[in-house]
Design a protein around this motif. Structure first.
Motif, PDB file in Angstrom:
ATOM      1  N   THR A  22       0.827  -1.204   0.000  1.00  0.00           N
ATOM      2  CA  THR A  22       0.000   0.000   0.000  1.00  0.00           C
ATOM      3  C   THR A  22       0.864   1.258   0.000  1.00  0.00           C
ATOM      4  O   THR A  22       2.065   1.208   0.271  1.00  0.00           O
ATOM      5  CB  THR A  22      -0.907   0.035   1.250  1.00  0.00           C
ATOM      6  OG1 THR A  22      -0.045   0.146   2.392  1.00  0.00           O
ATOM      7  CG2 THR A  22      -1.756  -1.215   1.369  1.00  0.00           C
ATOM      8  N   ASN A  23       0.211   2.385  -0.263  1.00  0.00           N
ATOM      9  CA  ASN A  23       0.936   3.659  -0.192  1.00  0.00           C
ATOM     10  C   ASN A  23       1.472   3.888   1.224  1.00  0.00           C
ATOM     11  O   ASN A  23       2.558   4.448   1.395  1.00  0.00           O
ATOM     12  CB  ASN A  23       0.017   4.814  -0.603  1.00  0.00           C
ATOM     13  CG  ASN A  23      -0.299   4.785  -2.099  1.00  0.00           C
ATOM     14  OD1 ASN A  23       0.264   3.977  -2.834  1.00  0.00           O
ATOM     15  ND2 ASN A  23      -1.177   5.676  -2.541  1.00  0.00           N
ATOM     16  N   ASP A  34       1.231   9.261   0.629  1.00  0.00           N
ATOM     17  CA  ASP A  34       0.032   8.712  -0.018  1.00  0.00           C
ATOM     18  C   ASP A  34      -0.580   9.770  -0.935  1.00  0.00           C
ATOM     19  O   ASP A  34      -0.985   9.478  -2.068  1.00  0.00           O
ATOM     20  CB  ASP A  34      -0.957   8.291   1.080  1.00  0.00           C
ATOM     21  CG  ASP A  34      -2.314   7.896   0.535  1.00  0.00           C
ATOM     22  OD1 ASP A  34      -2.346   7.017  -0.343  1.00  0.00           O
ATOM     23  OD2 ASP A  34      -3.325   8.486   0.963  1.00  0.00           O
ATOM     24  N   ARG A  38      -1.197   9.327  -4.957  1.00  0.00           N
ATOM     25  CA  ARG A  38      -2.566   9.300  -5.495  1.00  0.00           C
ATOM     26  C   ARG A  38      -2.809  10.444  -6.473  1.00  0.00           C
ATOM     27  O   ARG A  38      -3.395  10.247  -7.536  1.00  0.00           O
ATOM     28  CB  ARG A  38      -3.598   9.319  -4.364  1.00  0.00           C
ATOM     29  CG  ARG A  38      -3.857   7.930  -3.797  1.00  0.00           C
ATOM     30  CD  ARG A  38      -5.031   7.851  -2.847  1.00  0.00           C
ATOM     31  NE  ARG A  38      -4.815   8.617  -1.635  1.00  0.00           N
ATOM     32  CZ  ARG A  38      -5.338   9.824  -1.394  1.00  0.00           C
ATOM     33  NH1 ARG A  38      -6.149  10.372  -2.273  1.00  0.00           N
ATOM     34  NH2 ARG A  38      -5.064  10.459  -0.280  1.00  0.00           N
ATOM     35  N   GLY A  42      -2.659   8.180  -9.344  1.00  0.00           N
ATOM     36  CA  GLY A  42      -3.964   7.512  -9.180  1.00  0.00           C
ATOM     37  C   GLY A  42      -3.855   6.180  -8.449  1.00  0.00           C
ATOM     38  O   GLY A  42      -4.850   5.487  -8.264  1.00  0.00           O
ATOM     39  N   ILE A  43      -2.631   5.798  -8.025  1.00  0.00           N
ATOM     40  CA  ILE A  43      -2.428   4.469  -7.416  1.00  0.00           C
ATOM     41  C   ILE A  43      -2.560   4.522  -5.878  1.00  0.00           C
ATOM     42  O   ILE A  43      -2.037   5.433  -5.246  1.00  0.00           O
ATOM     43  CB  ILE A  43      -1.024   3.918  -7.781  1.00  0.00           C
ATOM     44  CG1 ILE A  43      -0.845   3.864  -9.309  1.00  0.00           C
ATOM     45  CG2 ILE A  43      -0.810   2.526  -7.173  1.00  0.00           C
ATOM     46  CD1 ILE A  43       0.590   3.645  -9.763  1.00  0.00           C
ATOM     47  N   SER A  44      -3.255   3.514  -5.318  1.00  0.00           N
ATOM     48  CA  SER A  44      -3.352   3.396  -3.854  1.00  0.00           C
ATOM     49  C   SER A  44      -2.608   2.174  -3.335  1.00  0.00           C
ATOM     50  O   SER A  44      -2.022   2.191  -2.268  1.00  0.00           O
ATOM     51  CB  SER A  44      -4.810   3.285  -3.413  1.00  0.00           C
ATOM     52  OG  SER A  44      -5.481   4.480  -3.708  1.00  0.00           O
ATOM     53  N   GLN A 258      -2.706   0.995 -17.774  1.00  0.00           N
ATOM     54  CA  GLN A 258      -2.843   1.706 -16.491  1.00  0.00           C
ATOM     55  C   GLN A 258      -1.456   2.119 -15.984  1.00  0.00           C
ATOM     56  O   GLN A 258      -0.850   1.415 -15.174  1.00  0.00           O
ATOM     57  CB  GLN A 258      -3.530   0.805 -15.468  1.00  0.00           C
ATOM     58  CG  GLN A 258      -4.757   0.064 -15.992  1.00  0.00           C
ATOM     59  CD  GLN A 258      -6.027   0.878 -15.954  1.00  0.00           C
ATOM     60  OE1 GLN A 258      -6.338   1.489 -14.936  1.00  0.00           O
ATOM     61  NE2 GLN A 258      -6.772   0.908 -17.045  1.00  0.00           N
ATOM     62  N   LEU A 261      -3.191   7.878 -14.197  1.00  0.00           N
ATOM     63  CA  LEU A 261      -4.578   8.310 -14.398  1.00  0.00           C
ATOM     64  C   LEU A 261      -4.659   9.525 -15.325  1.00  0.00           C
ATOM     65  O   LEU A 261      -5.585   9.661 -16.120  1.00  0.00           O
ATOM     66  CB  LEU A 261      -5.200   8.636 -13.034  1.00  0.00           C
ATOM     67  CG  LEU A 261      -6.714   8.625 -12.914  1.00  0.00           C
ATOM     68  CD1 LEU A 261      -7.316   7.373 -13.525  1.00  0.00           C
ATOM     69  CD2 LEU A 261      -7.103   8.722 -11.445  1.00  0.00           C
ATOM     70  N   ASN A 281      -8.545   0.562 -13.131  1.00  0.00           N
ATOM     71  CA  ASN A 281      -8.308  -0.166 -11.863  1.00  0.00           C
ATOM     72  C   ASN A 281      -6.889   0.092 -11.349  1.00  0.00           C
ATOM     73  O   ASN A 281      -6.389  -0.659 -10.503  1.00  0.00           O
ATOM     74  CB  ASN A 281      -8.605  -1.664 -12.006  1.00  0.00           C
ATOM     75  CG  ASN A 281      -7.784  -2.333 -13.094  1.00  0.00           C
ATOM     76  OD1 ASN A 281      -6.801  -1.765 -13.579  1.00  0.00           O
ATOM     77  ND2 ASN A 281      -8.167  -3.533 -13.487  1.00  0.00           N
ATOM     78  N   GLN A 283      -5.864   2.160  -9.324  1.00  0.00           N
ATOM     79  CA  GLN A 283      -5.803   2.403  -7.881  1.00  0.00           C
ATOM     80  C   GLN A 283      -5.514   1.124  -7.101  1.00  0.00           C
ATOM     81  O   GLN A 283      -4.869   1.147  -6.070  1.00  0.00           O
ATOM     82  CB  GLN A 283      -7.094   3.097  -7.384  1.00  0.00           C
ATOM     83  CG  GLN A 283      -8.367   2.279  -7.404  1.00  0.00           C
ATOM     84  CD  GLN A 283      -9.004   2.125  -8.784  1.00  0.00           C
ATOM     85  OE1 GLN A 283      -8.483   2.603  -9.775  1.00  0.00           O
ATOM     86  NE2 GLN A 283     -10.137   1.436  -8.838  1.00  0.00           N
ATOM     87  N   LYS A 284      -5.971  -0.028  -7.634  1.00  0.00           N
ATOM     88  CA  LYS A 284      -5.830  -1.287  -6.890  1.00  0.00           C
ATOM     89  C   LYS A 284      -4.570  -2.074  -7.232  1.00  0.00           C
ATOM     90  O   LYS A 284      -4.062  -2.832  -6.425  1.00  0.00           O
ATOM     91  CB  LYS A 284      -7.031  -2.201  -7.193  1.00  0.00           C
ATOM     92  CG  LYS A 284      -8.329  -1.698  -6.621  1.00  0.00           C
ATOM     93  CD  LYS A 284      -9.411  -2.745  -6.718  1.00  0.00           C
ATOM     94  CE  LYS A 284      -9.927  -2.903  -8.147  1.00  0.00           C
ATOM     95  NZ  LYS A 284     -11.063  -3.825  -8.240  1.00  0.00           N
TER      96      LYS A 284
END
Ligand code: UT7
Length: 332
Positions: A22-23, A34, A38, A42-44, A258, A261, A281, A283-284
């Motif tokens: 995760t971030n 984070d 983001r 756009g990535i989490s 991807q 974003l 997707n 972000q995931k």
């Protein structure tokens, strides 16, 4: 007039490693936040294939197995497996060969294709040509990368971007007008100046010096790649629509690579598509290189309907880029 044989996508499979990065985890590893990750990408979070001695073929095999189960076929029926990847298990033999052995695809030939983030689009075009030739009936095209194997987790400019995954499609002959309709693919080797792995190939084989200099990791000049990517992906997608007289209303979905974003939004705007028609997707899973496009198809499969026009678009290392028009073949 003989009936035109097209290569239809008839099943989709995927594999995502369980472990998440995760971030918040990255905030503890490098000087980042984070919020920065983001807003700039756009990535989490992303998935990471953990464990010593685990390679890309370990993700390809379950993705292809899932696809076979969904379609109700035996892996022995597969004629060919093409794996698009820049993170093969080894320089040779091909990851596709190793994966065929793992899944029991004993009647298939297989090979890897290297076109970085555009790898799935390039491989899809090759797979479709095998079907269109009439010589092969079941060709599997898989995009898979274990990006964590070439990411420097002390470099904040790249380590926040990438993740690991595999996703695959089955191609079969179709005479009803479904499948891969057209594709525009491009490459420009001058892009190697901005995005590459410096050592480990024939030019600079692995040595103590190359390892000490961290040359077996991704090297990227982010801003330059960003500028080429925005233009390349948007231009080629618009060109594909124009060439085939497709208006924004004709297109049901954009399936973009991807990477960022902001690049995705620029491409959708250029095509005149609203966000609700764009598969996102990132972000995931972050940027899973060759896996991003088929991973979207896998995740959105239930929302796709027979006859819908779908545009796949990608830009990546090489540089390589392209756009592909697919008429979806089935309702799930
Ligand atoms: O999929 C293959 C193709 N690849 C791509 O399409 C990637 C294209 N490039 C990008 O997506 C973007 O360029 C990045 C996401 C890689 C970077 O975003 P950016 O808006 O272009 O940032 P930047 O490189 O211009 O850096 C801006 C600032 C810099 O600081 P200074 O020099 O302004 O003080 C960086 O050092 O952000 C800094 N920075 C970070 N700060 C916090 C860079 N990485 C990070 C980070 N956390 N992880």
């Amino acid at each position: 007039m003989p009936t035109r044989v097209t290569a239809a996508i008839t099943a989709v499979g995927a594999f995502l490693p369980e472990d998440k990065l995760t971030n918040a985890d990255l905030e503890k590893m490098v000087d980042t936040t984070d919020e920065w990750i983001r807003t700039r990408t756009g990535i989490s979070e992303r998935r990471i294939l953990k464990g010593v001695g685990r390679g890309t073929s370990e993700m390809v095999a379950p993705a292809v197995k899932q696809l076979c189960e969904k379609r109700g076929i035996d892996p022995k029926e597969i004629d060919c497996l093409i794996v698009a990847t820049v993170t093969p298990d080894m320089v040779f033999p091909a990851t596709a060969n190793i994966a065929c052995e793992k899944i029991g695809a004993t009647n298939a030939f297989g090979f890897d294709l290297s076109a970085a983030c555009s790898g799935f689009l390039f491989a899809l075009s090759q797979g479709a040509a095998l079907i269109e030739s009439g010589r092969y009936k079941k060709v599997v095209v898989c995009g898979s990368d274990k990006m964590s194997s070439i990411v420097d987790y002390t470099d904040r400019t790249t380590c926040v971007l990438f993740g690991d995954a595999a996703a695959a499609v089955l191609l079969e002959p179709n005479t009803e007008g479904y499948g891969l309709m057209d594709s525009i693919l491009r490459s420009d080797g001058s892009g190697a100046n901005y995005l590459r792995m410096k050592a480990g190939g024939a030019k600079y084989p692995a040595s103590v010096e190359t390892v000490m200099a961290k040359e077996h990791y991704i090297y990227q000049e982010g801003q330059s790649v960003f500028k080429f990517a925005v233009k390349g992906m948007a231009d080629v997608s618009a060109e594909l629509m124009e060439k085939n007289n497709l208006s924004a209303n004709d297109v049901s979905w954009l399936v973009p690579h991807q990477a960022n974003l902001r690049i995705i939004d620029a491409t959708a705007n250029r095509m005149g598509l609203s966000r609700d028609k764009v598969m996102i997707n990132i972000q995931k899973y972050g940027n899973t290189t060759a896996a991003t496009v088929p991973l979207c198809l896998w995740e959105w499969e239930k929302q796709l309907h027979q006859g819908e026009n779908i545009v796949l678009a990608a830009f990546g290392g090489g540089f390589t880029w392209g756009a592909t028009w697919v008429k979806w073949a089935y309702n799930s």
